[in-house]
Write an enzyme that holds these catalytic residues in place. Sequence first.
Site, PDB file in Angstrom:
ATOM      1  N   ARG A   1       9.915  -2.053  15.643  1.00  0.00           N
ATOM      2  CA  ARG A   1       9.008  -1.111  14.967  1.00  0.00           C
ATOM      3  C   ARG A   1       7.629  -1.765  14.829  1.00  0.00           C
ATOM      4  O   ARG A   1       7.519  -3.001  14.813  1.00  0.00           O
ATOM      5  CB  ARG A   1       9.534  -0.721  13.566  1.00  0.00           C
ATOM      6  CG  ARG A   1       9.733  -1.886  12.645  1.00  0.00           C
ATOM      7  CD  ARG A   1      10.051  -1.466  11.222  1.00  0.00           C
ATOM      8  NE  ARG A   1       8.851  -1.191  10.455  1.00  0.00           N
ATOM      9  CZ  ARG A   1       8.089  -2.120   9.861  1.00  0.00           C
ATOM     10  NH1 ARG A   1       8.387  -3.391   9.962  1.00  0.00           N
ATOM     11  NH2 ARG A   1       7.027  -1.757   9.166  1.00  0.00           N
ATOM     12  N   ALA A   2       6.618  -0.905  14.719  1.00  0.00           N
ATOM     13  CA  ALA A   2       5.274  -1.435  14.532  1.00  0.00           C
ATOM     14  C   ALA A   2       5.141  -1.924  13.102  1.00  0.00           C
ATOM     15  O   ALA A   2       5.576  -1.249  12.167  1.00  0.00           O
ATOM     16  CB  ALA A   2       4.247  -0.347  14.810  1.00  0.00           C
TER      17      ALA A   2
ATOM     18  N   SER B   1      -1.204 -11.203  -2.071  1.00  0.00           N
ATOM     19  CA  SER B   1       0.195 -11.590  -2.078  1.00  0.00           C
ATOM     20  C   SER B   1       0.474 -12.900  -1.325  1.00  0.00           C
ATOM     21  O   SER B   1      -0.076 -13.933  -1.651  1.00  0.00           O
ATOM     22  CB  SER B   1       0.994 -10.416  -1.512  1.00  0.00           C
ATOM     23  OG  SER B   1       2.358 -10.646  -1.584  1.00  0.00           O
TER      24      SER B   1
ATOM     25  N   ASP C   1       1.663 -13.486  -5.504  1.00  0.00           N
ATOM     26  CA  ASP C   1       1.325 -12.649  -6.660  1.00  0.00           C
ATOM     27  C   ASP C   1       2.569 -12.351  -7.508  1.00  0.00           C
ATOM     28  O   ASP C   1       2.553 -11.476  -8.368  1.00  0.00           O
ATOM     29  CB  ASP C   1       0.615 -11.355  -6.240  1.00  0.00           C
ATOM     30  CG  ASP C   1       1.478 -10.455  -5.376  1.00  0.00           C
ATOM     31  OD1 ASP C   1       2.457 -10.949  -4.779  1.00  0.00           O
ATOM     32  OD2 ASP C   1       1.176  -9.251  -5.296  1.00  0.00           O
TER      33      ASP C   1
ATOM     34  N   GLU D   1      14.017  -5.236  -0.732  1.00  0.00           N
ATOM     35  CA  GLU D   1      13.796  -5.577   0.670  1.00  0.00           C
ATOM     36  C   GLU D   1      14.413  -6.952   0.875  1.00  0.00           C
ATOM     37  O   GLU D   1      14.501  -7.749  -0.070  1.00  0.00           O
ATOM     38  CB  GLU D   1      12.288  -5.627   0.971  1.00  0.00           C
ATOM     39  CG  GLU D   1      11.644  -4.264   0.938  1.00  0.00           C
ATOM     40  CD  GLU D   1      10.240  -4.253   1.548  1.00  0.00           C
ATOM     41  OE1 GLU D   1       9.992  -3.411   2.411  1.00  0.00           O
ATOM     42  OE2 GLU D   1       9.409  -5.087   1.151  1.00  0.00           O
TER      43      GLU D   1
ATOM     44  N   ASP E   1       5.581 -11.017  -6.973  1.00  0.00           N
ATOM     45  CA  ASP E   1       6.425  -9.811  -6.956  1.00  0.00           C
ATOM     46  C   ASP E   1       7.630  -9.969  -6.029  1.00  0.00           C
ATOM     47  O   ASP E   1       8.458  -9.069  -5.938  1.00  0.00           O
ATOM     48  CB  ASP E   1       5.627  -8.528  -6.649  1.00  0.00           C
ATOM     49  CG  ASP E   1       4.913  -8.564  -5.325  1.00  0.00           C
ATOM     50  OD1 ASP E   1       5.052  -9.564  -4.588  1.00  0.00           O
ATOM     51  OD2 ASP E   1       4.195  -7.592  -5.026  1.00  0.00           O
TER      52      ASP E   1
ATOM     53  N   ASN F   1      13.224  -9.463   2.035  1.00  0.00           N
ATOM     54  CA  ASN F   1      12.287 -10.540   1.690  1.00  0.00           C
ATOM     55  C   ASN F   1      12.184 -10.821   0.190  1.00  0.00           C
ATOM     56  O   ASN F   1      11.410 -11.664  -0.232  1.00  0.00           O
ATOM     57  CB  ASN F   1      10.907 -10.231   2.279  1.00  0.00           C
ATOM     58  CG  ASN F   1      10.313  -8.935   1.738  1.00  0.00           C
ATOM     59  OD1 ASN F   1      10.599  -8.531   0.620  1.00  0.00           O
ATOM     60  ND2 ASN F   1       9.484  -8.286   2.535  1.00  0.00           N
TER      61      ASN F   1
ATOM     62  N   ASP G   1       6.349 -15.409  -4.475  1.00  0.00           N
ATOM     63  CA  ASP G   1       5.227 -15.348  -3.534  1.00  0.00           C
ATOM     64  C   ASP G   1       3.913 -15.438  -4.320  1.00  0.00           C
ATOM     65  O   ASP G   1       3.914 -15.644  -5.538  1.00  0.00           O
ATOM     66  CB  ASP G   1       5.312 -14.099  -2.648  1.00  0.00           C
ATOM     67  CG  ASP G   1       4.997 -12.831  -3.403  1.00  0.00           C
ATOM     68  OD1 ASP G   1       5.093 -12.840  -4.640  1.00  0.00           O
ATOM     69  OD2 ASP G   1       4.646 -11.818  -2.762  1.00  0.00           O
TER      70      ASP G   1
HETATM   71  P1  NG1 Z   1       5.490  -4.906   7.880  1.00  0.00           P
HETATM   72  O1  NG1 Z   1       4.330  -5.753   8.295  1.00  0.00           O
HETATM   73  O2  NG1 Z   1       5.248  -3.428   7.939  1.00  0.00           O
HETATM   74  O3  NG1 Z   1       6.766  -5.335   8.568  1.00  0.00           O
HETATM   75  C1  NG1 Z   1       5.819  -6.419   5.681  1.00  0.00           C
HETATM   76  C2  NG1 Z   1       7.249  -6.692   5.295  1.00  0.00           C
HETATM   77  C3  NG1 Z   1       7.726  -5.574   4.385  1.00  0.00           C
HETATM   78  C4  NG1 Z   1       6.808  -5.370   3.193  1.00  0.00           C
HETATM   79  C5  NG1 Z   1       5.358  -5.281   3.648  1.00  0.00           C
HETATM   80  C6  NG1 Z   1       4.365  -5.233   2.506  1.00  0.00           C
HETATM   81  C7  NG1 Z   1       9.080  -7.613   6.652  1.00  0.00           C
HETATM   82  C8  NG1 Z   1       9.850  -7.523   7.901  1.00  0.00           C
HETATM   83  N1  NG1 Z   1       8.113  -6.708   6.491  1.00  0.00           N
HETATM   84  O4  NG1 Z   1       5.754  -5.168   6.318  1.00  0.00           O
HETATM   85  O5  NG1 Z   1       9.037  -5.821   3.997  1.00  0.00           O
HETATM   86  O6  NG1 Z   1       7.001  -6.360   2.237  1.00  0.00           O
HETATM   87  O7  NG1 Z   1       5.005  -6.369   4.512  1.00  0.00           O
HETATM   88  O8  NG1 Z   1       4.035  -6.484   1.999  1.00  0.00           O
HETATM   89  O9  NG1 Z   1       9.334  -8.480   5.808  1.00  0.00           O
HETATM   90 ZN    ZN Z   2       3.636 -10.127  -3.253  1.00  0.00          ZN
END
Ligand code: NG1
Ligand code: ZN
Length: 533
Positions: free
Chosen positions: A501-502, A64, A283, A376, A285, A378, A281
């Site tokens: 959050r992690a 990605s 790939d 999302e 999506d 993003n 992005d």
């Molecule tokens: P993490 O690393 O869990 O925050 C990120 C993106 C998600 C999602 C995933 C999978 C943010 C804050 N987080 O996750 O929205 O797209 O990658 O690619 O953008």
């Molecule tokens: Zn992607």
Amino acid sequence: MTSPIIEASQKHPKPEDKTFGYGTAGFRMKANLLDSVVFRVGLLAALRSQKLNGKTIGVMITASHNVPEDNGVKLVDPMGEMLEASWEAYATSLANAQNEEELVARYEHLISSLKINTSTPAHVILAKDTRESGPALVTALTDALTSVGAKYDDYGILTTPQLHYLVRCLNTQHPPHTEPYGEPTEEGYYKKIGSAYAKLLQGKPRPGPITVDCANGVGAPKLKALAEYIGKEIFDVKIVNDLVDQPSKLNYQCGADFVKTQQRLPPASQVSPLARCASLDGDADRLVYYFADSDGTFRLLDGDKIATLVASFITDLVKSAGISDLKVGVVQTAYANGSSTAYITKTLGLPVICTPTGVKHLHHAATKFDCGVYFEANGHGTVVFSHAAHTTIASHSPESPAQASALENLRALVDLINEAVGDALSDLLLVEVILAHKRWGPKEWDSTYTDLPNRLVRVEVKDRTAFKTTDAERKLVEPAGVQEKIDSLVGKYKQGRAFARASGTEDAVRVYSEAAERGEAEELARLVADVVV
Ligand code: NG1
Ligand code: ZN
């Protein structure tokens, strides 16, 4: 049966000191660590197909928006959804077997515990993005499939959503499905979404030119193919960052992730004020839109803005078609801007569900609605339609020419949308259609609501697994006492909101904050970050 696996696996040995995990986006890491993982994913893909009576399973090789040196692999389930969660653990188990014998033992354990009939013919389809490491990883995958006698078709280079589309098409060709999702070819994909787009634009003002940054990835050749299929008269797209023959340029200073996190134009985009721009992005999506205001200010139209636009359009169309019993709703994560949530509930009057990060959670929640719009922030998202929605839209009888026309549009909209997964190419056409119908430029769209100033920071911590959340990741339950500190900080800011959050994809904790003023949002993020380290 087992010796061919051992023999093939010896060509793809596991690096000794690595532990692998199937995360939110499958396995993703430096490409040179991935050979054994992809081989073992191949074994699992065949088992998954056999478990599901020979249904077609997809395997996508992509990382990605990650840097060019990375790669990744993920499995696609029969209806084009992400792999069922319980199987993620099986993928992790195979990936971490220390040697060939252990691998075969774990493989056979899966066969017996899941009661898989290995005489069922397995069928797997695969594709990759444009990364240099792709071809060797495909060999690892096909070696595995050959060793277990699985039939496979290699579709070469595709966007991730195109592979999801193909999987869904192949599995809906036969009863009980009454109609295939589409023709199971790349051409069939362009045909389906391209003709739906053309239909929706009939009698509407032709959209002006749009500049699309393809992140120097697979989206570039595929968007070109789509644009050729549709024709310049109604889809005038200028493609930038299309250097797929220079793998080191992938996602470098461009792409949806760059634009969203940096909140600025990709340097290669030279655009005039108020002109529509979009980025995909690596790939294809994810999709974000943006434009430069008349005074040159950069304005981002992210996944939240796309979700609100789409939800409002579908609501209007359903109503105009004279359909009263379909429930439209929106699914977001905690990263959605508070203003977007307020706009959906107060202005659009629609319900919102908040889920943990990761599209599989959003997708699942969206199926609770008849027309479930999920994105999302993003830019990753789509719309899913319930069985009832499909039936109603297909069979409803309009009572006036206006209703008939809205219904035609609604039917074309269902064809335009890739229900299997968030798809930047399909989403791009969808936004173009809606803007044409509303006769809006990016500025009118942007003015629907104003984002609250916000800040996202990445915090390196000793052990991110210590961070446990509840309430769709909006509250920490562990480490003890941290949430209370965050609450007391948030309380000091007007329209303040913050959470930690992690990350599921990186070794870090993410802190997100919002407040009425930019400086305050930044201060709040800094203070919360200090609390979590
Ligand atoms: P993490 O690393 O869990 O925050 C990120 C993106 C998600 C999602 C995933 C999978 C943010 C804050 N987080 O996750 O929205 O797209 O990658 O690619 O953008
Ligand atoms: Zn992607």
